[in-house]
Design an enzyme around this catalytic site. Structure first.
Site, PDB file in Angstrom:
ATOM      1  CE  LYS A  89      -4.498   0.564   2.182  1.00 13.24           C
ATOM      2  NZ  LYS A  89      -5.231   0.403   3.436  1.00 13.24           N
TER       3      LYS A  89
HETATM    4  O1  G3P Z   1      -7.969   0.982   4.840  1.00  9.93           O
HETATM    5  C1  G3P Z   1      -8.232   2.288   4.544  1.00  9.93           C
HETATM    6  C2  G3P Z   1      -9.638   2.774   4.799  1.00  9.93           C
HETATM    7  O2  G3P Z   1     -10.570   1.782   4.543  1.00  9.93           O
HETATM    8  C3  G3P Z   1      -9.806   3.498   6.097  1.00  9.93           C
HETATM    9  O3  G3P Z   1     -11.143   3.614   6.511  1.00  9.93           O
HETATM   10  O4  G3P Z   1     -12.826   4.123   8.237  1.00  9.93           O
HETATM   11  O5  G3P Z   1     -10.435   4.767   8.632  1.00  9.93           O
HETATM   12  O6  G3P Z   1     -11.810   5.998   6.970  1.00  9.93           O
HETATM   13  P1  G3P Z   1     -11.568   4.689   7.660  1.00  9.93           P
END
Ligand code: G3P
Length: 223
Positions: A89
């Site tokens: 990533k």
């Molecule tokens: O993995 C990255 C992403 O899905 C993060 O999600 O909920 O932290 O905005 P969030």
């Protein structure tokens, strides 16, 4: 549509895996912190990614923390060497785009993360990213429309036949999943709670209760 779980928590990954619908995993530094806090100790990052890869037969995203080209390349190579399931990533910054270009030429799969605009998504695809991760929920958090971003990315990629897979990320609820599927996103990555909510419907519960009640009464009916 592929389902990935957005967590670094092995128990959650195991639970989703046991459902038989899991195609992969996405992690990030914040999720590693959370998993470590739950474990009560700092988990070894590389070992932990290896453990996840041994559990799930699919792509497992592991994020670099370097922000220069050299640092990203070094970390990416080390992460890719952990297991053949690893997808590195990389953040959507200038040095990240340069690294994605080099990594794709080396055959290392990349999930380009922190995407918040269609131009970012276009550049990531041109650089050769395997996945692009538009962050739907975080766009919504800014009083903007995450689903509109996703639609624009889907349209732009289709217009030019770009092969980068669209990974809907920062998913907060089932409607994000439904709309992503309707738009044709290749993957939805979501927390365990959202995966579980996908199968809930009160009419299913009510219908099942009625069937079981009627079945009991049927069995008590004399022959
Ligand atoms: O993995 C990255 C992403 O899905 C993060 O999600 O909920 O932290 O905005 P969030």
């Amino acid at each position: 549509m592929k389902f990935f779980i957005d967590t670094a928590d092995l128990e959650e990954i195991r639970e989703a895996h046991d459902m038989g619908v899991l195609d992969g995993v996405t992690t990030n530094p914040s999720l590693m912190k959370k998993a470590s806090q739950r474990a009560g100790r700092r988990l070894d990052f590389h070992q932990h990614i290896f453990d996840i890869c041994e559990l799930v037969d699919g792509d497992v995203s592991a994020e670099v923390t370097g922000v220069t080209y050299a640092a990203i390349m070094e970390e990416a190579k080390a992460l890719a060497a952990i297991h053949s399931n690893v997808v590195v990533k990389v953040p959507l910054i200038l040095d990240g785009i340069k690294a994605i270009n080099s990594l794709s030429k080396l055959g290392i799969k990349v999930n380009c993360t922190l995407c918040f605009s269609p131009t970012q998504a276009l550049i990531a695809a041109k650089a050769g990213a395997t996945y692009i991760s538009p962050f739907l929920g975080r766009v919504d958090d800014m009083s903007a429309d995450g689903m509109q971003l996703l639609q624009e990315v889907v349209t732009i990629y289709a217009n030019y036949g770009l092969e980068t897979q669209i990974l809907a990320a920062s998913i907060r609820h089932p409607v994000h999943v439904v709309k992503s599927a309707l738009m044709g996103a290749h993957v939805a990555t979501m927390p365990l709670g959202v995966i579980k909510k996908l199968l809930l419907h009160p009419l299913t519960d009510r219908g099942l209760k009625q069937f079981l009640t009627d079945w009991d009464q049927y069995k008590q009916t004399p022959r």
